[in-house]
Design a protein around this motif. Sequence first.
Motif, PDB file in Angstrom:
ATOM      1  N   UNK A 169      49.179  34.439  36.125  1.00 34.85           N
ATOM      2  CA  UNK A 169      48.550  34.523  37.426  1.00 34.85           C
ATOM      3  C   UNK A 169      47.132  33.978  37.330  1.00 34.85           C
ATOM      4  N   UNK A 170      46.791  33.079  38.264  1.00 34.47           N
ATOM      5  CA  UNK A 170      45.442  32.545  38.345  1.00 34.47           C
ATOM      6  C   UNK A 170      44.969  32.611  39.791  1.00 34.47           C
ATOM      7  N   UNK A 171      43.641  32.618  39.932  1.00 37.52           N
ATOM      8  CA  UNK A 171      43.068  32.570  41.264  1.00 37.52           C
ATOM      9  C   UNK A 171      43.123  31.140  41.777  1.00 37.52           C
ATOM     10  N   UNK A 172      43.662  30.993  42.993  1.00 37.97           N
ATOM     11  CA  UNK A 172      43.847  29.681  43.604  1.00 37.97           C
ATOM     12  C   UNK A 172      43.071  29.651  44.914  1.00 37.97           C
ATOM     13  N   UNK A 211      41.946  33.783  35.105  1.00 41.46           N
ATOM     14  CA  UNK A 211      43.228  34.431  35.325  1.00 41.46           C
ATOM     15  C   UNK A 211      43.065  35.712  36.130  1.00 41.46           C
ATOM     16  N   UNK A 212      44.133  36.100  36.781  1.00 41.03           N
ATOM     17  CA  UNK A 212      44.205  37.371  37.501  1.00 41.03           C
ATOM     18  C   UNK A 212      45.109  38.289  36.686  1.00 41.03           C
ATOM     19  N   UNK A 213      44.532  39.300  36.081  1.00 36.37           N
ATOM     20  CA  UNK A 213      45.252  40.181  35.173  1.00 36.37           C
ATOM     21  C   UNK A 213      45.519  41.513  35.869  1.00 36.37           C
ATOM     22  N   UNK A 214      46.749  41.981  35.778  1.00 38.15           N
ATOM     23  CA  UNK A 214      47.126  43.254  36.390  1.00 38.15           C
ATOM     24  C   UNK A 214      46.255  44.385  35.855  1.00 38.15           C
ATOM     25  N   UNK A 215      45.729  45.183  36.779  1.00 38.42           N
ATOM     26  CA  UNK A 215      44.953  46.344  36.397  1.00 38.42           C
ATOM     27  C   UNK A 215      43.486  46.075  36.141  1.00 38.42           C
ATOM     28  N   UNK A 216      43.047  44.822  36.259  1.00 34.06           N
ATOM     29  CA  UNK A 216      41.650  44.496  36.020  1.00 34.06           C
ATOM     30  C   UNK A 216      40.920  44.335  37.347  1.00 34.06           C
TER      31      UNK A 216
END
Length: 812
Positions: A468-471, A483-488
Amino acid sequence: MCEKYYTLSMLWWGDHLFYDAFTDTLVFPLKDEHQINMSYIDPMTLWDQMWRLRQMTTAREINEIWRMHIFDDVTGKWDRHARDEEHWAVGFTLSGASFIRAFSFMHDKTGDAVWKSRAELLRDHVWSHRNTTTNIIPDVANTCYERGEDYYLRLYTYCSTPGTWVPMLVYCYKTFDDTEWLDQAEAISQGWLTYAYDPAAEAFYKFIRIDGVYAPDYPDVESDYSSFWRDKSNFRNSSSIGLGLLDAYEISRKSFLLDGAKLIGDKLLTSEPRSDSSSGGYHGSYGEYYAAAINIMMRLHRITNDQRYLDRAIFMANHAIAWLWNDTTKIFRGHYYHGYEIGDGTDKLCEVLVDLDSYIERNLIIECNDDFREDSLLIGKWKEQYDERTSCWIDTLSSGKLVIRDENAGGKMSIRRSFPKAASDQYLRIQFSLNATRMSDEPIVIEINDDSGINALKISAGLVDGNYQWIMNNGQINPTGQQCVTGQAYTFELAIRGQKANIEINGQSVLDQLSINNNLLSHNLSEIKLQTGITSTANIEFDWIKVDYSAEAPNADAKMLWKLAKDWLVKCGNVNPQMPQLSPQIWYKFDETSGLTAVDTQEFANGTLYNFPLDNIQWIDGQYAGALSFDGINDWVDIADIAMSDFHNKTICMWIKADSVPTTGFILGTRTNYRIYIHINPNMTLDAQLTNMPIFGTAGITAGEWTHIALVLKDTVDGFEAAEFYVNGELKGSASGFARHSGSLIGANLGSYGGGLNSFAQVVIDDFRIYNAPLSEANIVWLASSPADLNKSGNVNMIDLAILGQNWAGDI
């Protein structure tokens, strides 16, 4: 604490054993048991308040509830009374709801899975004793030691039972993110709506058997149908059912739940609250039931937009104030007849009155600095669009958060907030913090929309090469690969000017000058929309959202705005101010709060600060956000030589302010034969000078007020150069016939002569720009008067003056 030897570690509360704050004693000590019935109040708010005061005491109390009230840790049987032996009395379902809420609270605070298991044990104990045909749960699920297996409460249910149990199930679904809780809430609600409603009477039975049959032989009842108002010492009423159905609907979005809530709401349209009677007794409605009815009507209006519900909520509020408010003592009573020893529900009544007031005024709320510690969803600041099994809610406990949850891979959940006032003409800042705890496909979408109906900016999280990345807009991937990391947790800051946006994530610049789809200078900010993807499931939590569309113009007070508009509408009446169509080549906003670098937002040539203090006191408030203060002794800002090569056909402009000027100083200076000087003088005047030409454009300024200055260099047809000097948008002087510059312009700086040699200026500078073209008079006037361009049209005219007259005339 309780006085009984086996409950010494527990607090006093319950129906039969409770603490009287007036006498500081244990009241009605006729029973030798401890009872807890926290369903009468808001248990989660109470637990949270207790936790903030005494964590160990709160944890001990909830542990004792498990030890003293749950007497079978295999089946989940409980007793509403705490006992020293297994002579249990009645395990009311509503007491079990209180216990489960306490256990879910402990799970939320500690993360210990044992509390989730204990909550599930009690939930499943009740579920296993439902009638499997009707899904109606009993008032008591336990075998009663004293009264046997056939105790009537195991065969019947009150309307207050699902009214207490369903909201608890919905709350635990939010807490545990387990759909079994929501499944049971829907099934129990469906059973009650199917079997407990009498269409002929347009009312709910106060009690029924769990097989769905109304049986008038129920031994503990005084009437067939439940009341909306607790006018007798009996809590069996339909208000709790209405609240439960709305709680479930706002999460599940199943239409039958809303239909059921509307049955109650429609009845409330004609049902009168009880008033006092001279005959005494229990006549008069309790404050908490006013609160419940107002809450139901307000929420129904928010969902359906049916004005009747809002009108009725206002009527009920006025009725409650008329009967329960004492204007002499300035205190609400919980009940008209009982007086002040009854405080039942006055906190809830006060809270719902405040919510109703905010809800009525919701369209006037234009600021957005939401930390979600109040239910801004309930009072209408945010609006929802949803499909089944998509939901959002505001968790006001602890730090507060907005939760968006999508269980439907074929649907989406969106929540939006409108902004009726225009964004700043120069600078719009949008900040928010989020945490995605569950993601699939494109789980998160944030849209910034304008009033032309165009999506100006879109941020989403999507899969790129398996991660997952920010777009950003138009599928443009964040160039840093963030990146977009779950829980962060991620904190975003968007700075938008015109059709460009600068984006930071967690304090790191990831995109500068990103092109957006529309010009927010020409179009008002209309709404911010937070949503899940159409093919995704996701859990998203927003900690806070802030929109600052008044960082520049609206920061000025009303008198300054009025003066700016008046000055430029009068003095420049023959000029139509127009926004420059090109971006600056160099732009120092001076919005930094620390450090020794003036950041060029155009990324061409940063400025370097010399001899400024290390404690950062030079960074102060400016005309727009921040500014840089020069002490007039030895500090200055170097402008890189590369920015000043072949310096002709240019425009230099900035805002300056001076409180006093002890000696002549150079606001702008160079150190070559090609001189570019802007002076500030002890008599509070400004002037300009170029090459070997005489000083020109002398103009007076007012101490302590912001002044806009601009120096325009123009190529002429004879191969030479001409110059114009503007102060506050007015042409103050000009010069011509000097040679065009070529090569490097050495020692260019702000605040001194010749790169820090001497002639330091005691002045504050903001919004320093260099344009790679000679701007027109209309452009200069717009730059000097842009705070008065209140309708963001790119022009300053009589429309802006009319806006000022409408919004600020009372302040002048």
